[in-house]
Design a protein around this motif. Structure first.
Motif, PDB file in Angstrom:
ATOM      1  N   LYS A   1       0.391  -0.997   0.023  1.00 41.50           N
ATOM      2  CA  LYS A   1       0.470  -0.445  -0.158  1.00 41.50           C
ATOM      3  C   LYS A   1       0.725   1.151  -0.642  1.00 41.50           C
ATOM      4  O   LYS A   1       1.892   1.284   0.088  1.00 41.50           O
ATOM      5  CB  LYS A   1      -0.935  -0.175   1.239  1.00 41.50           C
ATOM      6  CG  LYS A   1      -0.129   0.259   2.384  1.00 41.50           C
ATOM      7  CD  LYS A   1      -1.888   0.065   3.562  1.00 41.50           C
ATOM      8  CE  LYS A   1      -0.478  -0.202   4.675  1.00 41.50           C
ATOM      9  NZ  LYS A   1      -1.294  -0.323   6.003  1.00 41.50           N
ATOM     10  N   GLU A   2       0.228   1.993  -0.565  1.00 38.45           N
ATOM     11  CA  GLU A   2       0.597   3.257  -0.577  1.00 38.45           C
ATOM     12  C   GLU A   2       2.648   3.667  -1.547  1.00 38.45           C
ATOM     13  O   GLU A   2       2.327   2.990  -2.151  1.00 38.45           O
ATOM     14  CB  GLU A   2       0.508   4.725   0.768  1.00 38.45           C
ATOM     15  CG  GLU A   2      -0.783   4.196   1.939  1.00 38.45           C
ATOM     16  CD  GLU A   2      -1.275   4.815   2.734  1.00 38.45           C
ATOM     17  OE1 GLU A   2      -0.047   5.194   3.833  1.00 38.45           O
ATOM     18  OE2 GLU A   2      -2.517   5.369   3.109  1.00 38.45           O
ATOM     19  N   GLN A   3       3.275   4.838  -0.593  1.00 33.97           N
ATOM     20  CA  GLN A   3       4.146   4.533  -0.998  1.00 33.97           C
ATOM     21  C   GLN A   3       5.185   3.787  -1.169  1.00 33.97           C
ATOM     22  O   GLN A   3       6.121   2.731  -1.808  1.00 33.97           O
ATOM     23  CB  GLN A   3       5.121   5.949   0.273  1.00 33.97           C
ATOM     24  CG  GLN A   3       4.874   6.918   0.528  1.00 33.97           C
ATOM     25  CD  GLN A   3       4.166   7.044   1.458  1.00 33.97           C
ATOM     26  OE1 GLN A   3       3.353   6.463   1.958  1.00 33.97           O
ATOM     27  NE2 GLN A   3       3.568   8.125   1.781  1.00 33.97           N
ATOM     28  N   GLY A   4       4.768   2.427  -0.086  1.00 31.82           N
ATOM     29  CA  GLY A   4       5.499   0.512  -0.302  1.00 31.82           C
ATOM     30  C   GLY A   4       5.199   0.287  -1.880  1.00 31.82           C
ATOM     31  O   GLY A   4       6.377  -0.570  -2.179  1.00 31.82           O
ATOM     32  N   TYR A   5       3.882   0.555  -1.781  1.00 34.50           N
ATOM     33  CA  TYR A   5       3.226   0.247  -2.809  1.00 34.50           C
ATOM     34  C   TYR A   5       3.951   0.855  -4.376  1.00 34.50           C
ATOM     35  O   TYR A   5       4.286  -0.244  -5.042  1.00 34.50           O
ATOM     36  CB  TYR A   5       2.041   0.281  -3.205  1.00 34.50           C
ATOM     37  CG  TYR A   5       1.197  -1.069  -4.740  1.00 34.50           C
ATOM     38  CD1 TYR A   5       1.843  -2.056  -4.897  1.00 34.50           C
ATOM     39  CD2 TYR A   5       0.533   0.156  -5.465  1.00 34.50           C
ATOM     40  CE1 TYR A   5       1.054  -2.426  -6.089  1.00 34.50           C
ATOM     41  CE2 TYR A   5      -0.031  -0.827  -6.922  1.00 34.50           C
ATOM     42  CZ  TYR A   5       0.195  -1.457  -6.933  1.00 34.50           C
ATOM     43  OH  TYR A   5       0.289  -2.238  -8.147  1.00 34.50           O
ATOM     44  N   VAL A   6       4.608   1.987  -4.382  1.00 34.32           N
ATOM     45  CA  VAL A   6       5.096   2.822  -5.643  1.00 34.32           C
ATOM     46  C   VAL A   6       5.860   2.432  -6.026  1.00 34.32           C
ATOM     47  O   VAL A   6       6.630   2.179  -6.798  1.00 34.32           O
ATOM     48  CB  VAL A   6       5.084   3.782  -5.638  1.00 34.32           C
ATOM     49  CG1 VAL A   6       5.720   4.930  -5.868  1.00 34.32           C
ATOM     50  CG2 VAL A   6       3.170   4.301  -5.302  1.00 34.32           C
ATOM     51  N   LEU A   7       7.112   1.585  -4.611  1.00 40.43           N
ATOM     52  CA  LEU A   7       8.474   1.317  -4.206  1.00 40.43           C
ATOM     53  C   LEU A   7       8.450  -0.229  -4.720  1.00 40.43           C
ATOM     54  O   LEU A   7       9.268  -0.251  -5.681  1.00 40.43           O
ATOM     55  CB  LEU A   7       8.427   1.559  -2.585  1.00 40.43           C
ATOM     56  CG  LEU A   7      10.264   0.974  -2.513  1.00 40.43           C
ATOM     57  CD1 LEU A   7      11.048   1.237  -3.763  1.00 40.43           C
ATOM     58  CD2 LEU A   7      10.695   0.921  -0.731  1.00 40.43           C
ATOM     59  N   ARG A   8       7.588  -0.775  -4.831  1.00 42.71           N
ATOM     60  CA  ARG A   8       7.435  -2.611  -5.853  1.00 42.71           C
ATOM     61  C   ARG A   8       7.009  -2.343  -6.768  1.00 42.71           C
ATOM     62  O   ARG A   8       8.214  -3.274  -7.900  1.00 42.71           O
ATOM     63  CB  ARG A   8       6.281  -2.904  -4.786  1.00 42.71           C
ATOM     64  CG  ARG A   8       6.065  -3.820  -5.221  1.00 42.71           C
ATOM     65  CD  ARG A   8       5.030  -5.112  -3.950  1.00 42.71           C
ATOM     66  NE  ARG A   8       6.198  -5.276  -3.070  1.00 42.71           N
ATOM     67  CZ  ARG A   8       5.523  -5.950  -2.398  1.00 42.71           C
ATOM     68  NH1 ARG A   8       4.302  -6.142  -1.582  1.00 42.71           N
ATOM     69  NH2 ARG A   8       6.143  -6.274  -1.242  1.00 42.71           N
ATOM     70  N   ARG A   9       6.333  -1.405  -7.127  1.00 43.16           N
ATOM     71  CA  ARG A   9       5.851  -1.157  -8.323  1.00 43.16           C
ATOM     72  C   ARG A   9       7.278  -0.880  -9.231  1.00 43.16           C
ATOM     73  O   ARG A   9       7.022  -1.581 -10.770  1.00 43.16           O
ATOM     74  CB  ARG A   9       5.242  -0.285  -8.732  1.00 43.16           C
ATOM     75  CG  ARG A   9       4.012  -0.402 -10.115  1.00 43.16           C
ATOM     76  CD  ARG A   9       2.695   0.205 -10.149  1.00 43.16           C
ATOM     77  NE  ARG A   9       2.029   0.548 -11.984  1.00 43.16           N
ATOM     78  CZ  ARG A   9       1.693   1.249 -11.945  1.00 43.16           C
ATOM     79  NH1 ARG A   9       1.703   2.606 -10.766  1.00 43.16           N
ATOM     80  NH2 ARG A   9       1.419   1.875 -12.913  1.00 43.16           N
ATOM     81  N   LEU A  10       7.854  -0.009  -8.822  1.00 38.63           N
ATOM     82  CA  LEU A  10       8.586   0.758 -10.094  1.00 38.63           C
ATOM     83  C   LEU A  10      10.177  -0.801  -9.727  1.00 38.63           C
ATOM     84  O   LEU A  10       9.958  -1.100 -11.385  1.00 38.63           O
ATOM     85  CB  LEU A  10      10.096   1.115  -8.900  1.00 38.63           C
ATOM     86  CG  LEU A  10       8.816   3.341  -9.071  1.00 38.63           C
ATOM     87  CD1 LEU A  10       9.405   4.174  -8.112  1.00 38.63           C
ATOM     88  CD2 LEU A  10       8.747   4.187 -10.420  1.00 38.63           C
TER      89      LEU A  10
END
Ligand code: ATP
Ligand code: MG
Length: 610
Positions: free
Chosen positions: A306-315
């Motif tokens: 979720k949230e910032q952690g998900y953006v990081l994962r997606r990158l």
């Protein structure tokens, strides 16, 4: 070659000589703004001051701010959009106006950076029901161009309807802006063009926006647009784009901030950057995404769902899938990202002087390396699963539809071209338009979601987050009282629903300790303590015994918030605010979770119940 370091130094010294105070870059994760995941521009941490609050460093500010724009993730792969970039900016908080801003922008670009005026194009607001066309800005630019020898302003200044900054569908400050573009084609093409051609060239990446001057002049109210009582200026210049332009390139990945990463990727993949459009795109995505992931990790975010952690994962996932495209074996991606690319990123920031020096990437090098290693190892399995699912779908249906492709894209983070390529190896293909349609309808839904999230907005989230902010100070005071003075803030984050506080302490808190902390905070609340703020020098703040969050850089003068009177305060902290006026408005404080986040650092989540 002019380095980013050189550009940053020139910019900050130039605006310092025009009376601006140099303020530090805020972290990538906004500390007290639950409405957005990341800091997207230099103005973002300054919104309260642009809305009229006084800033401890004065009315003229400048800095270099690290930014993440998740909204640009789909653009990455072109020659000038990055998800992580640095933004130089200067601000007037009710001080200087449009004419000075434009004159300084022009002087800085053409006299300090020596960009030929002939290479520049300017856009101004063309006017609509909100406000008239910004003739004043256009005239100011025209005079400056006319003063240059052999330069005609004809076809250089364009009126565009997009040139407006403001919170969409919301009330607040807004106004026209004026943007500066650089013609990245060779010199023989420079010169005036029609507005239509300008727009076309911009779409093709030939006219690249490098700087934006926003003139906050109006306040949008329920009655329409009224003149703002304190007009302000907000400007933003992209470091990567300007460094590119100054070195004569038409591609940010050729600039010294990104070219070392491309070299590593070329070497590890055995593919030259210029080999084909697709190879170039894949290499750009890897360079951008891994670099952005490193900076997000350095600011304390861990991969999650979720949230910032998900953006990081997606990158990281998107970057890994591109490795598949470049035929880099998945078992080689760990050392490739966590060692080779990480070192290349660190090397590009090693020579930075004080401002724009990101000590966090060096301090957390081993955490960054470990997190990337873990995340990649985890995704390797998913990647296998995704490829297997594609195989299953294919054998069941005999084909893959555009909708299936979108499902795989969305679930496993596979880029569409990888799916298309995989399908092609089976001698088939899917209709790209079907994929696009599925994606668009999904985007419409998620945009509506994020707009809602934003319009929760500045006005009504303010009180809740202000209360949580004050509760965080009380929590730190209570923890120090109950556990001891070794307790220090290591991180803090506030959403609409809770506060999260990380602090140094090396054992779990017992039930009694948790109860005692809760009780202490509620006692402070019930005592109806006043919250006061004073602006003092950093020295003075230290002598007052004010606590400071050491993960953050401060300017020369700071705000100190005291709770419970200056004689014997229960809390005294260096902090940007804003805070509740009195603790009585906080409600009841309740701890909902404690956990360990790393060795010697514990986390508490708590809520306020009204
Ligand atoms: P564009 O239209 O090119 O996406 P923008 O209008 O989104 O730019 P602003 O929001 O005005 O850009 O941001 C100010 C400056 O920050 C820009 O002039 C540019 O130099 C830089 N910038 C913005 N977005 C990016 C990005 N994705 N990557 C690199 N630099 C960027
Ligand atoms: Mg943009």
């Amino acid at each position: 070659m002019l380095s980013a370091n050189g550009l940053i130094t020139k910019y900050l010294s130039y605006f310092k000589s025009q009376g601006h105070a140099i303020i530090p870059s805020a972290p990538l994760v906004p500390e007290n703004d639950p409405t957005v995941l990341f800091t997207t521009a230099g103005m973002h941490p300054l919104v309260p001051f642009l809305l009229g609050q006084s800033h401890p460093q004065g009315k003229r500010l400048t800095n270099v701010q690290r930014c993440i724009r998740t909204g640009d993730i789909e653009e990455v792969g072109d020659s000038y959009h990055l998800t992580f970039f640095e933004m130089l900016g200067n601000w007037s908080l009710g001080d200087y106006g449009k004419k000075e801003t434009i004159a300084w922008s022009f002087e800085f670009l053409t006299k300090v950076l020596n960009i030929p005026p002939g290479q520049l194009h300017i856009t101004c607001f063309s006017g609509d029901s909100r406000a008239p066309r910004d003739q004043e800005a256009a005239d100011a630019w025209r005079v400056l161009f006319e003063a240059e020898e052999k330069i005609s302003p004809e076809g250089k200044i364009h009126f565009i309807p997009d040139n407006w900054w403001g919170p969409a569908g919301q009330y607040g400050p807004c106004g026209p802006d004026s943007e500066m573009f650089i013609d990245v084609r060779s010199r023989k093409h420079w010169g005036g063009v029609s507005d239509e051609d300008f727009i076309l060239l911009n779409k093709k990446g030939k006219m690249v926006e490098i700087w934006n001057d926003v003139f906050m002049t109006w306040e949008k109210t329920s009655d329409g647009y009224a003149p703002l009582s304190q007009p302000s200026i907000d400007t933003g210049m992209g470091v990567e784009r300007v460094t590119m332009a100054l070195n004569g390139f038409d591609d940010v990945y050729k600039s010294p901030l990104l070219s070392p990463l491309i070299r590593v990727i070329e070497e590890k993949s055995g593919h030259a950057y210029e080999e084909s459009v697709d190879i170039k795109r894949a290499q750009r995505v890897i360079a951008d995404h891994v670099r952005a992931a490193i900076f997000i990790l350095a600011d304390g975010v861990a991969p999650s769902n979720k949230e910032q952690g998900y953006v990081l994962r997606r990158l990281l996932r998107r970057a890994m899938v591109q490795c598949e495209f470049l035929n880099i074996p998945q078992d080689k991606t760990v050392p490739f990202f966590a060692k080779d690319l990480l070192q290349a990123v660190l090397d590009t920031y090693r020579d930075r002087t004080e401002y724009g020096f990101y000590s966090n990437i060096f301090e957390h090098e081993s955490i960054i390396c470990n997190e990337i290693t873990l995340e990649i190892s985890r995704f390797q399995k998913t990647l296998k699963k995704g490829l297997k699912e594609l195989g299953n779908l294919m054998s069941k249906q005999g084909s893959i539809s555009g909708r299936d492709a979108f499902y795989i894209y969305q679930t496993y983070g596979f880029p569409v071209e990888l799916i298309q390529e995989w399908v092609q190896t089976k001698g088939l293909s899917f209709v790209q338009a079907d994929f696009n349609e599925a994606k668009q309808s999904h985007q419409k839904q998620s945009r509506a979601g994020s707009r809602q999230r934003f319009s929760g907005g500045l006005a009504d989230h303010e009180e809740i987050s202000t209360n949580y902010h004050t509760a965080t100070h009380l929590l730190q005071a209570a923890l120090r009282k109950v556990l001891g003075e070794h307790v220090q803030q290591k991180g803090s984050n506030i959403t609409q629903d809770r506060l999260r506080f990380d602090f140094s302490h090396d054992a779990p808190l017992s039930h009694e300790q948790l109860n005692k902390v809760e009780e202490t905070v509620n006692n402070y609340i019930n005592k109806k303590l006043v919250v006061e703020c004073e602006t003092v020098s950093l020295e003075k703040a230290k002598s007052l015994g004010a606590l400071a969050f050491f993960g953050q850089k401060y300017g020369d003068s700071v705000k100190v918030y005291t709770i419970g009177g200056s004689q014997n305060p229960v809390s005294c902290e260096v902090c940007g605010g804003p805070h509740a006026i009195n603790t009585s408005q906080l409600g009841t404080f309740k701890i909902i979770k404690q956990e360990s986040i790393s060795k010697g650092i514990r986390r508490i989540k708590a809520v306020l119940i009204q």
